[in-house]
Enzyme design. Structure first.
Site, mmCIF file in Angstrom:
data_model
loop_
_atom_site.group_PDB
_atom_site.id
_atom_site.type_symbol
_atom_site.label_atom_id
_atom_site.label_comp_id
_atom_site.label_asym_id
_atom_site.label_seq_id
_atom_site.Cartn_x
_atom_site.Cartn_y
_atom_site.Cartn_z
ATOM 1 N N MET A 102 15.530 34.528 58.645
ATOM 2 C CA MET A 102 16.018 35.264 57.473
ATOM 3 C C MET A 102 15.163 35.033 56.226
ATOM 4 O O MET A 102 15.687 34.967 55.119
ATOM 5 C CB MET A 102 17.483 34.888 57.209
ATOM 6 C CG MET A 102 18.420 35.220 58.359
ATOM 7 S SD MET A 102 18.347 36.946 58.892
ATOM 8 C CE MET A 102 19.255 37.702 57.547
ATOM 9 N N LEU A 157 8.419 37.518 54.857
ATOM 10 C CA LEU A 157 7.084 36.914 54.966
ATOM 11 C C LEU A 157 6.099 37.713 54.114
ATOM 12 O O LEU A 157 6.194 38.944 54.025
ATOM 13 C CB LEU A 157 6.644 36.910 56.431
ATOM 14 C CG LEU A 157 7.524 36.049 57.347
ATOM 15 C CD1 LEU A 157 7.248 36.355 58.805
ATOM 16 C CD2 LEU A 157 7.308 34.562 57.054
ATOM 17 N N ASN A 172 9.467 41.012 65.977
ATOM 18 C CA ASN A 172 10.764 40.797 65.336
ATOM 19 C C ASN A 172 11.800 41.652 66.046
ATOM 20 O O ASN A 172 11.477 42.716 66.584
ATOM 21 C CB ASN A 172 10.694 41.218 63.857
ATOM 22 C CG ASN A 172 12.009 40.996 63.130
ATOM 23 O OD1 ASN A 172 12.654 39.956 63.304
ATOM 24 N ND2 ASN A 172 12.419 41.957 62.315
ATOM 25 N N HIS A 220 15.342 43.636 65.154
ATOM 26 C CA HIS A 220 16.113 44.116 64.007
ATOM 27 C C HIS A 220 17.316 44.896 64.525
ATOM 28 O O HIS A 220 17.174 45.746 65.415
ATOM 29 C CB HIS A 220 15.236 45.019 63.134
ATOM 30 C CG HIS A 220 15.948 45.491 61.901
ATOM 31 N ND1 HIS A 220 16.199 44.649 60.838
ATOM 32 C CD2 HIS A 220 16.490 46.686 61.567
ATOM 33 C CE1 HIS A 220 16.859 45.319 59.901
ATOM 34 N NE2 HIS A 220 17.052 46.558 60.319
ATOM 35 N N ASP A 261 10.442 45.269 58.232
ATOM 36 C CA ASP A 261 11.063 46.024 59.336
ATOM 37 C C ASP A 261 10.347 47.352 59.597
ATOM 38 O O ASP A 261 10.980 48.404 59.779
ATOM 39 C CB ASP A 261 12.555 46.279 59.026
ATOM 40 C CG ASP A 261 13.336 44.988 58.850
ATOM 41 O OD1 ASP A 261 12.991 43.994 59.506
ATOM 42 O OD2 ASP A 261 14.286 44.970 58.040
ATOM 43 N N GLN A 263 22.867 44.114 73.621
ATOM 44 C CA GLN A 263 21.639 44.857 73.924
ATOM 45 C C GLN A 263 20.404 44.137 73.391
ATOM 46 O O GLN A 263 19.330 44.207 74.005
ATOM 47 C CB GLN A 263 21.725 46.273 73.347
ATOM 48 C CG GLN A 263 22.850 47.086 73.939
ATOM 49 C CD GLN A 263 22.806 47.105 75.463
ATOM 50 O OE1 GLN A 263 21.762 47.320 76.066
ATOM 51 N NE2 GLN A 263 23.953 46.863 76.088
#
Ligand code: GRF
Length: 198
Positions: free
Chosen positions: A91, A94, A108, A110, A146, A174
């Site tokens: 969390m 970067l 990552n 998301h 993201d 999932q």
């Protein structure tokens, strides 16, 4: 030779557990370290229980100096010589300095169907928008939050009466399917996106 995989966490580490447990047998990756910015992250014990080294680099002492925090992270990582980093509920944003250094080598997960709902509160936002489908995305990490190339997505239905929590639980199931699948392919050099449905 196996790809050495570092996993970054901040919390419970349920995705991390799935990644660690997947890297056995003929898997082309092996975990080398789990790093947390939160000393109390429950995932740290789970990593240690699996015999994986852990490192804690707290962000608070750096008082918002993200580059200095990342220098400490890099120094802690160096002895483990990772080939790849998997962010798994990590969390902290970067900086471009760090993401550039790991471009093409950092993933990552998301909890939304990117490019929808970058950032936080994704489940509440999907419900507020009246979406009939929601899900999760594994992507390469770039400087924009993201936003990197998509490596895989898994969709779930939004059901009558869903709350952010019930939807989050359905998506998390999932996430646990998708992330190990994408990591295995990525370690083998396959960046073709995968698409799963619940
Ligand atoms: C997951 O929903 C992940 O997508 C998000 O944070 C959550 C982390 O869960 N970034 P866990 O720590 O893997 O259990």
């Amino acid at each position: 030779m196996s790809r050495r995989v570092a996993v970054f966490i901040s919390g419970s580490g349920s995705n991390m557990v799935q990644l660690l447990d997947s890297m056995t047998g003929d898997h082309p990756g092996r975990p080398c370290v789990v790093l947390s910015n939160e000393p109390t992250a429950a995932g740290l014990d789970k990593a240690q229980a699996r015999g994986v080294a852990t490192e804690i680099i707290r962000h608070q002492p750096f008082s918002g100096d993200r580059a200095a925090f990342e220098s400490a992270v890099s120094a802690a990582l160096a002895p483990y010589a990772p080939d790849l980093i998997c962010l798994a509920g990590f969390m902290r944003k970067l900086t471009g300095g760090f993401t550039d250094q790991w471009q093409g080598r950092m993933l990552n997960i998301h909890p939304s169907l990117l490019p929808k709902y970058k950032g936080l509160n994704t489940h509440a936002r999907a419900l507020a928008a009246g979406d009939s489908q929601h899900g999760c995305t594994v992507h390469e990490v770039t400087a924009a939050l993201d936003d990197g190339p998509i490596l895989g997505q898994a969709k779930v239905p939004v059901l009558e009466g869903d709350t952010p929590d019930t939807l989050a639980d359905r998506v998390l199931v999932q996430e646990h399917r998708l992330y190990p699948m994408v990591l295995r392919r990525f370690c083998a050099g396959d960046r073709t996106p995968v698409h799963l449905t619940a």
